[in-house]
Every structure is written in C-alpha cells, then in structure tokens.
Design a protein around this motif. Structure first.
Motif, PDB file in Angstrom:
ATOM      1  N   VAL B 130       0.860  -1.184   0.000  1.00  0.00           N
ATOM      2  CA  VAL B 130       0.000   0.000   0.000  1.00  0.00           C
ATOM      3  C   VAL B 130       0.899   1.239   0.000  1.00  0.00           C
ATOM      4  CG1 VAL B 130      -1.747   1.304   1.290  1.00  0.00           C
ATOM      5  CG2 VAL B 130      -1.879  -1.195   1.210  1.00  0.00           C
ATOM      6  N   LEU B 131       0.635   2.137  -0.936  1.00  0.00           N
ATOM      7  CA  LEU B 131       1.407   3.373  -1.052  1.00  0.00           C
ATOM      8  C   LEU B 131       0.501   4.563  -0.767  1.00  0.00           C
ATOM      9  CD1 LEU B 131       2.797   2.762  -4.690  1.00  0.00           C
ATOM     10  CD2 LEU B 131       3.902   2.033  -2.544  1.00  0.00           C
ATOM     11  N   GLN B 132       1.035   5.564  -0.104  1.00  0.00           N
ATOM     12  CA  GLN B 132       0.300   6.817   0.035  1.00  0.00           C
ATOM     13  C   GLN B 132       1.154   7.954  -0.464  1.00  0.00           C
ATOM     14  OE1 GLN B 132      -1.117   6.660   4.240  1.00  0.00           O
ATOM     15  NE2 GLN B 132      -3.042   7.181   3.254  1.00  0.00           N
ATOM     16  N   GLY B 133       0.510   8.956  -1.039  1.00  0.00           N
ATOM     17  CA  GLY B 133       1.285  10.084  -1.524  1.00  0.00           C
ATOM     18  C   GLY B 133       0.437  11.086  -2.269  1.00  0.00           C
ATOM     19  N   PHE B 134       1.114  11.908  -3.070  1.00  0.00           N
ATOM     20  CA  PHE B 134       0.445  12.980  -3.793  1.00  0.00           C
ATOM     21  C   PHE B 134       0.777  12.878  -5.270  1.00  0.00           C
ATOM     22  CE2 PHE B 134       0.883  14.388   0.540  1.00  0.00           C
ATOM     23  CZ  PHE B 134      -0.356  14.967   0.798  1.00  0.00           C
ATOM     24  N   ALA B 135      -0.241  12.999  -6.107  1.00  0.00           N
ATOM     25  CA  ALA B 135      -0.047  12.809  -7.542  1.00  0.00           C
ATOM     26  C   ALA B 135      -0.183  14.112  -8.309  1.00  0.00           C
ATOM     27  CB  ALA B 135      -1.057  11.804  -8.069  1.00  0.00           C
ATOM     28  N   THR B 136       0.691  14.256  -9.299  1.00  0.00           N
ATOM     29  CA  THR B 136       0.615  15.373 -10.239  1.00  0.00           C
ATOM     30  C   THR B 136       0.705  14.805 -11.660  1.00  0.00           C
ATOM     31  OG1 THR B 136       3.017  15.621 -10.102  1.00  0.00           O
ATOM     32  CG2 THR B 136       1.709  17.061  -8.693  1.00  0.00           C
ATOM     33  N   ILE B 137       0.315  15.580 -12.637  1.00  0.00           N
ATOM     34  CA  ILE B 137       0.388  15.131 -14.030  1.00  0.00           C
ATOM     35  C   ILE B 137       1.787  15.409 -14.568  1.00  0.00           C
ATOM     36  CG2 ILE B 137      -0.483  15.598 -16.362  1.00  0.00           C
ATOM     37  CD1 ILE B 137      -3.222  16.185 -14.963  1.00  0.00           C
ATOM     38  N   VAL B 138       2.352  14.435 -15.268  1.00  0.00           N
ATOM     39  CA  VAL B 138       3.688  14.600 -15.856  1.00  0.00           C
ATOM     40  C   VAL B 138       3.581  15.548 -17.053  1.00  0.00           C
ATOM     41  CG1 VAL B 138       5.604  13.443 -17.008  1.00  0.00           C
ATOM     42  CG2 VAL B 138       4.414  12.299 -15.121  1.00  0.00           C
ATOM     43  N   ARG B 176      -2.397  10.736 -20.563  1.00  0.00           N
ATOM     44  CA  ARG B 176      -1.759  11.443 -19.460  1.00  0.00           C
ATOM     45  C   ARG B 176      -1.153  10.437 -18.504  1.00  0.00           C
ATOM     46  NH1 ARG B 176      -4.795  17.063 -17.827  1.00  0.00           N
ATOM     47  NH2 ARG B 176      -4.296  18.094 -19.775  1.00  0.00           N
ATOM     48  N   ILE B 177      -0.073  10.855 -17.892  1.00  0.00           N
ATOM     49  CA  ILE B 177       0.594  10.012 -16.901  1.00  0.00           C
ATOM     50  C   ILE B 177       0.563  10.750 -15.571  1.00  0.00           C
ATOM     51  CG2 ILE B 177       2.766   8.882 -16.254  1.00  0.00           C
ATOM     52  CD1 ILE B 177       1.780   7.655 -18.804  1.00  0.00           C
ATOM     53  N   LEU B 178       0.075  10.061 -14.554  1.00  0.00           N
ATOM     54  CA  LEU B 178       0.126  10.617 -13.195  1.00  0.00           C
ATOM     55  C   LEU B 178       1.415  10.152 -12.543  1.00  0.00           C
ATOM     56  CD1 LEU B 178      -3.284  10.164 -11.345  1.00  0.00           C
ATOM     57  CD2 LEU B 178      -2.175  12.296 -12.009  1.00  0.00           C
ATOM     58  N   LYS B 179       2.026  11.040 -11.789  1.00  0.00           N
ATOM     59  CA  LYS B 179       3.255  10.720 -11.072  1.00  0.00           C
ATOM     60  C   LYS B 179       2.992  10.933  -9.592  1.00  0.00           C
ATOM     61  CE  LYS B 179       8.001  12.513 -10.795  1.00  0.00           C
ATOM     62  NZ  LYS B 179       8.909  13.516 -11.429  1.00  0.00           N
ATOM     63  N   MET B 180       3.129   9.864  -8.837  1.00  0.00           N
ATOM     64  CA  MET B 180       2.793   9.937  -7.419  1.00  0.00           C
ATOM     65  C   MET B 180       4.058   9.910  -6.582  1.00  0.00           C
ATOM     66  SD  MET B 180       0.727   6.993  -5.385  1.00  0.00           S
ATOM     67  CE  MET B 180       0.254   7.097  -3.665  1.00  0.00           C
ATOM     68  N   LYS B 181       4.237  10.966  -5.815  1.00  0.00           N
ATOM     69  CA  LYS B 181       5.338  11.046  -4.863  1.00  0.00           C
ATOM     70  C   LYS B 181       4.932  10.256  -3.624  1.00  0.00           C
ATOM     71  CE  LYS B 181       7.786  14.319  -2.103  1.00  0.00           C
ATOM     72  NZ  LYS B 181       7.857  15.654  -1.532  1.00  0.00           N
ATOM     73  N   ILE B 182       5.789   9.377  -3.162  1.00  0.00           N
ATOM     74  CA  ILE B 182       5.422   8.484  -2.057  1.00  0.00           C
ATOM     75  C   ILE B 182       5.765   9.124  -0.712  1.00  0.00           C
ATOM     76  CG2 ILE B 182       5.618   6.132  -1.139  1.00  0.00           C
ATOM     77  CD1 ILE B 182       4.674   6.264  -4.092  1.00  0.00           C
ATOM     78  N   THR B 183       4.759   9.264   0.138  1.00  0.00           N
ATOM     79  CA  THR B 183       5.024   9.813   1.479  1.00  0.00           C
ATOM     80  C   THR B 183       5.034   8.721   2.542  1.00  0.00           C
ATOM     81  OG1 THR B 183       2.672  10.324   1.698  1.00  0.00           O
ATOM     82  CG2 THR B 183       4.099  12.099   0.933  1.00  0.00           C
ATOM     83  N   GLY B 184       4.473   7.566   2.217  1.00  0.00           N
ATOM     84  CA  GLY B 184       4.488   6.434   3.146  1.00  0.00           C
ATOM     85  C   GLY B 184       4.115   5.170   2.405  1.00  0.00           C
ATOM     86  N   ALA B 185       4.648   4.058   2.846  1.00  0.00           N
ATOM     87  CA  ALA B 185       4.345   2.797   2.170  1.00  0.00           C
ATOM     88  C   ALA B 185       4.559   1.644   3.133  1.00  0.00           C
ATOM     89  CB  ALA B 185       5.236   2.617   0.945  1.00  0.00           C
TER      90      ALA B 185
END
Lengths: 274, 274
Positions: B130-138, B176-185
């Motif tokens: 399980v990953l948590q984080g914030f996603a932005t569009i590449v 479109r590609i979403l890029k998710m920065k991982i804040t916890g996993a």
C-alpha cells in the motif's frame, strides 16, 4: 421485486469507453463474488481528503435475516478483525447517528493482455466492478454466522461444512463482519481481439513487423499441497472438484475472450460516443 | 543515498499481524511492479469523506529526469486519459497550489488458499503493498515518453521497442501520466503451511476428519493467440520468453510458498505481539 440494474448516478457513471460499461446487477455480483481479493477504500479522517485502500476478503449476498425483513437488495459482506481501524470507524459512524462508514469497493479480474500495433492501443481483457455505499458492523448473531459461512465458502465451495464448526465464543468475538449497503455500482467488461486505429492499419510496414494478439491470463489453482499436520490421505471431494472445475472454467473464459470480436466493432448502442 | 526502508508513520503502520509486515523498499517496489492491476483511491469531493477506488495500470520507477535533478526516490507512475476525473482532480490540486492529489495505491497478489481445521484460521498466502502520496500530471515530454515505455514494458518486457513508436502528437495529447510522490508505504507478505490454534490441534476427531493444506494460486499466461490482422507468423521472442519464463517463475513461487514454515512459528521479532 429486486431491481435488475443499479442506478446510474453521477458518481458511478462510466464516462470512458461507455460501450464496455454495465449496470447489470447479476454481472456486477458475479465479478465481485469470483474475485478472491476486494480492494476497499475509506477515509480515516473526514477532515483530511486522503483515502486508504486495503485488500480484504468479501462477498455479496442476501441474508435470511434481510429476507425475513422484506429486503431484496444484496449487500457486500467484508471480513475483518475487531481491532482494525476500519471496524472502529464503522462503529464510530453509527454511534454518531450516521447510516454507516462511506466505502468504495473494487473487484478486478484480468483475462488477457491485448497486444496491438502501437503501445497506445494496448489493452487488457478484464472484468471490473466498483461498489459504493455505507458499511455497518453486523451485530445479529445469526446473520454473522451466515456471513462467515458465505465468505468461507467463497474461497472453496462447501469448505465451511467440512471444517470444525460452529465458531466458538472467542472466535465470534475476535471476528467482525462489515455489511455494506450499496448505493451505486457499475461494472466494465473488455473482451475480444486486438484493435488498432485506422492510421496504423494502413501501414504495411507496421502490419508486416508487429505481432498482434492476446495472451490469455487466468488465475490457476495448483495441485493441493497437504500441510504438515494433515492426516486425511485423499484430497477431499469438495477441494478436488473446486480445483478441477475452476481451472477448466477459467482457462476456457480467458481463451474465448481472446477470440471474441473487438468491442468497438460491435453494434453501436445508443449510449455510445466515446 | 536512497533510503532502503519507507518511514513507518502512523497512517501506514501495520497493526495486525506485524510479523508479516515489511517496510523494505525493494520488496514493496517488486510487489507493485509485478501486479498487473493497481487499485487507486482518491476523494473526488473534499467536502464529502467518500472515496472512489479504480483499477489502473502503473509502475514504480526512477526517471532519468528525476535522477538528473538529484532525486533518488522512486515514484509511482499511473496511466490514464486526459478526460478522466482523476486527471482533472490532480490538475485542479496543483492549480490550487497544493502538492498534488492525495492518492492511495494498493497492489495485491494471491499466492495460495490456506485451508485449516477451522474457518477462523483459514488464510491466504499473499503479497500486498500500500502506497500513500500525492499525484501530479507529468508535463515534461521526455519523462512522459519514458513513463509510457516503462508502463508498456511492464505488461510484456521489451514490448515498447517491438511496436510502432514513438507515439505521435495525437497519442501524446490523449494520454496522461500521473506521477505519485510516495510519502508512506508498507507491505505484507504471508507464505507458508497452514497453522491452527492449540485448542484445535488437540482435537483428535478434528485432525482425523479435516483436510489441511494449501491450494497454490498463480496468474497463468496461456498460449499467445494471434489476432485477426496479425501477419507475423511466429510468436516473437520477447512474447515467448515472457510467457514461458513467467509461468515457470510464478508456479515455482506459489508451490514453494505452500511449503514454507508458518509465519507464527518463525522466530519472534521484537515488534511482535498481536
């Protein structure tokens, strides 16, 4: 009489590839009930719009308790532990007088990798269902035992009756069952041969060099492996029948899906127009 | 240097069956990158704590663009369409000056059904992350093409180079590609033989009558089926190698997992105590 389709409300309306969408109750229930792991999402802290998604075991069904009360709507039953965060949140929601904890449940089965001329047209053959609703903890003992049997038999049919049952007091206490009332649901099914865009279908060089086809995919059950303290010499009938029957059915589905016409080439329906 | 474990923060700390938990970066990345469908959850309307969970195709990786910028943290890349709600929400979050759309991503692989003496002790052999984080569009074109290649090759290795590439202008626009920065996993792995409670292990009648063992489960790849407009006679090497190699590897894993010692019987670690 029970409805045969789920309402298509704003939140569960499928906007992309509408011709692959279904709101048919039986199709959606079958996808959920043949998927060994459901992915369940919830929001742990209503003040922060950050969800959690967890794998869980669950099944849809209509309990005798609900039937006796005159309900014909199937619910989604999810297996969990007393101490889990999800159970505490569902408990808290009911205590606050709400109708339950808002949940979203997804079930997805991959049936094939569809390899086309260009990466952009690559696809999966798959079946997926998404449910939305509100979950509460099952308090009624008869309904709880019924749901435990439902969920155990979903892993291997008739398994429940072939084990040491009924659950004792400690087992009843340590297990909780969530019951999710469905407020909206939708499904998507893609099956069929590859499909490319017209611009690539005109390219002789591309057609001559790129292999296109489907790799069928299905969840295979291996030969049952007895454990270290097993004393029953023969693999029992309920296990044997399940393994052989499922393997045949799953393989057949994946291979048949690989040869059906491509979705976009099927007769257009009214709601199409992606 | 890149961290080798993810931080165990409150939101991703595994509380149940801690001895099966892992925060190891490589283990978590491998689970995500070998799961054909990721389940992605988000909250469509921050004023209502009701999440959505959807199946998507994705991969974790470290792009040359990020590397050049000095980052060593892998991101989760998710494939989507311009018009999808998820993409719009990610776009909106960035426009509001936020670090991205809060996402949670789960990857789960079932490796076996563990059949015990009593329903309560039944289990799965499985691997989940399980990953948590914030996603932005590449937005960066080079990074976007790199991610498209990463995701295509995740389905079948080397597939990208064996198709009509690069994507043209229309394809770049519609994807479109979403890029998710991982804040916890966090991850969880269960492997091993069945395991029952002491109270049932003392019951001769139960031991004599209930079959216990593991049904190995793995995703099987069937013989590739050429599509209706395929002109390449032989199934190409990159497809053949993938199908044969994966089937061998997956079958081996599921059968080996069925015979490992049960988790609770392994040497206890400090954090244990469920």
């Amino acid at each position: 009489m029970a409805e045969t389709t789920y309402p298509s409300q704003g939140f569960n309306t499928v906007n992309r590839y509408k011709h692959q969408a279904t709101y048919d109750v039986e199709t959606i229930h079958t996808i959920v009930n043949t998927t060994p792991v459901l992915h369940v999402s919830f929001v742990p802290d209503p003040s922060i719009p950050a969800p959690i998604v967890l794998p869980m075991i669950g099944q849809m069904g209509l309990s005798p308790t609900d039937q006796a009360a005159g309900s014909e709507d199937w619910k989604c039953y999810l297996h969990g532990y007393v101490s889990s965060r999800l159970m505490r949140l569902a408990d808290d929601a009911v205590k606050r007088g709400e109708q339950g904890l808002p949940l979203c449940v997804a079930a997805t089965k991959v049936d094939g990798f569809v390899l086309t001329l260009t990466p952009n047209s690559h696809n999966y053959n798959y079946r997926s269902a998404v449910l939305q609703g509100f979950a509460t903890i099952v308090e009624d003992t008869a309904e709880k035992i019924w749901a435990m049997e439902l969920i155990t038999n979903a892993v291997v049919p008739d398994r429940y009756a072939n084990t040491r049952v009924p659950p004792d007091g400690a087992e009843m206490q340590s297990t909780r069952i969530l019951k999710m009332k469905i407020t909206g649901a939708s499904g998507k099914v893609r099956e069929g041969v590859p499909e490319d865009e017209r611009k690539d279908m005109k390219r002789e060089d591309v057609l001559d060099s790129v292999w296109t086809g489907v790799i069928p995919v299905y969840e295979k059950l291996g030969e049952p492996q007895p454990g270290p303290y097993n004393r029953v010499k023969e693999v029992p009938e309920h296990v044997r029948k399940f393994v052989d029957g499922e393997n045949e059915r799953r393989e057949k589905y994946a291979f048949e899906a690989a040869h059906k016409p491509a979705p976009l080439k099927r007769p257009a329906k009214k709601e199409e127009g992606v």
